[in-house]
Write an enzyme that holds these catalytic residues in place. Sequence first.
Site, PDB file in Angstrom:
ATOM      1  N   TYR A   1      -0.222   0.014  10.472  1.00 43.11           N
ATOM      2  CA  TYR A   1      -0.463  -0.555   9.149  1.00 43.11           C
ATOM      3  C   TYR A   1       0.678  -0.212   8.201  1.00 43.11           C
ATOM      4  CZ  TYR A   1      -2.888  -1.057   4.622  1.00 43.11           C
ATOM      5  OH  TYR A   1      -3.230  -1.375   3.338  1.00 43.11           O
TER       6      TYR A   1
ATOM      7  N   SER B   1       0.838  -1.193   0.000  1.00 47.92           N
ATOM      8  CA  SER B   1       0.000   0.000   0.000  1.00 47.92           C
ATOM      9  C   SER B   1       0.873   1.242   0.000  1.00 47.92           C
ATOM     10  CB  SER B   1      -0.874  -0.030   1.259  1.00 47.92           C
ATOM     11  OG  SER B   1      -1.299   1.248   1.633  1.00 47.92           O
TER      12      SER B   1
END
Length: 267
Positions: free
Chosen positions: A161, A148
């Site tokens: 994350y 990501s």
Amino acid sequence: MDLGGKVAIVTGASRGVGAATAVALAAEGMRVACAARATDDAPLRLPGTIDATVRRITDAGGDAIAVPTNLANDDDVESMVDQAVDAFGGVDVLVNNAAITFPGDLELEMKRFDLTMNVDLRAPLLAIRAALPSMRARGGGRIVNVSSAAALNYYPGLMAYGMAKIALEHLTAAAAEQLRHDAIAVNTFRIDVPVASEGFVANTPGQDHSSWEPSEIAAEGIIWMVRQPDSYSGHNDSMAALRAEHGIMGGGRGTTAMAPGTDLHLG
């Protein structure tokens, strides 16, 4: 890689990019083990189950199995690989797509930090280790770690994350170097343009998602990566760069960087 008749494991295959990737691999003639927690008998808050993904594949004439898997559990991760091998005779492709996140940065509860790391980083490592004996026995393989834009940028509330994702990209580089002589390619597919998967949409309420890409566009990029020769390894490639450089996934549309708050790759 000629994908016909080969075997893939896709994590996070109950919805979004994972489900789209599983369906796309099956359309290429692969047999697919669809792994995730959500099943018809035990659905989660977000829509989609691995059983529904398997039905999409089998209804189209493909071959797939549902493998209920809690990626926070080491035994489940190893069992996921064992079930694929038992059902299909081996593993050729592993797509580490699943991910979770919780809102919070320095104040994030450590149990949630640990769970994020277990699912987003530890599980992919364990899955790679479990799949290696079969890939080596079959003369090679392909591993794709889905990352990501949060790996390279700070987005408020996504510190853990992002930490897991940048570590996952380091795992790609390290594993690729170690497995180069086994004809096992390891690459990162970094989602850095908005994709309207169920996880993205659920975590961005109130936003206009009409211009976001469908999950199938990201799946197209993952399939392209799997098809590359084993010499194509150790790349941490972004979705925007791949589409601009290779004319895939719509060939250059949507290369604008994500705005804070849109970067939630949750399978």
